[in-house]
Design an enzyme around this catalytic site. Structure first.
Site, short mmCIF file in Angstrom:
data_model
loop_
_atom_site.label_atom_id
_atom_site.label_comp_id
_atom_site.label_asym_id
_atom_site.label_seq_id
_atom_site.Cartn_x
_atom_site.Cartn_y
_atom_site.Cartn_z
N VAL A 142 -2.58 -17.15 12.44
CA VAL A 142 -3.11 -16.80 13.77
C VAL A 142 -3.05 -15.28 13.96
O VAL A 142 -4.01 -14.66 14.40
CB VAL A 142 -2.34 -17.55 14.88
CG1 VAL A 142 -2.58 -16.93 16.25
CG2 VAL A 142 -2.72 -19.02 14.89
N GLU A 143 -1.93 -14.69 13.60
CA GLU A 143 -1.76 -13.23 13.72
C GLU A 143 -2.81 -12.48 12.90
O GLU A 143 -3.40 -11.51 13.36
CB GLU A 143 -0.36 -12.83 13.25
CG GLU A 143 -0.07 -11.36 13.35
CD GLU A 143 0.53 -10.95 14.69
OE1 GLU A 143 0.48 -9.75 14.99
OE2 GLU A 143 1.05 -11.81 15.40
N THR A 144 -3.05 -12.96 11.69
CA THR A 144 -4.01 -12.28 10.81
C THR A 144 -5.42 -12.30 11.38
O THR A 144 -6.08 -11.25 11.45
CB THR A 144 -3.99 -12.92 9.41
OG1 THR A 144 -2.72 -12.66 8.81
CG2 THR A 144 -5.10 -12.36 8.53
#
Length: 150
Positions: free
Chosen positions: A59-61
């Site tokens: 999700v962060e990426t």
């Protein structure tokens, strides 16, 4: 115009955690980012399902990639401030696809959301990442931030 490359030519070149997890960007624009990874034993926690940290990292990426592409047009870079990821369905195998889209895009902060799905299209995790837009020359962890070019 979106930059769309096949799974064998990821954008941007994956490094660090993303490379170690086998995450690959399959579509990237300032309005949408899609990434995939094939679930392998390296993604599992002791019960044999994908570790929550893998969901958070994916999700962060995708959120950071989209926000970064948007900020780049203003000569800025981004760094995550918050990551709220929910685990919806356990996954043991197959390909997970994560799609991120912007909620808000400001000069100082951005908010992006992502949904990860299994091969059957079922939601396996969702998340939101709030990002800070940094001007070139800002300090981050003791070093000056520049605009990273692919």
């Amino acid at each position: 115009m979106p930059d769309e490359r096949g799974p064998t030519q990821p954008w941007p070149p994956m490094e660090g955690w993303d490379q170690a997890m086998g995450l690959r960007i399959v579509k990237a624009s300032r309005d949408e980012v899609i990434a995939q990874y094939v679930v392998e034993p390296r993604h599992h926690q002791p019960y044999g399902i994908v570790h929550g940290g893998v969901h958070c990292g994916a999700v962060e990426t995708v959120c950071s990639t989209g926000a970064g592409m948007d900020a780049l047009a203003r000569g800025q870079s981004v760094v995550g401030l918050e990551n709220h990821t929910s685990f919806v369905r356990a996954v043991r195998e197959g390909t997970v696809t994560i799609r991120a889209t912007p909620v808000t895009r400001g000069r100082r902060t951005q908010l992006w959301e992502a949904v990860a799905r299994d091969e059957q299209g079922r939601i396996v995790s969702t998340g939101r990442v709030r990002l800070l837009c940094l001007e070139p020359g800002s300090e981050l962890a003791g070093e000056m931030v520049g605009v990273k070019r692919a």
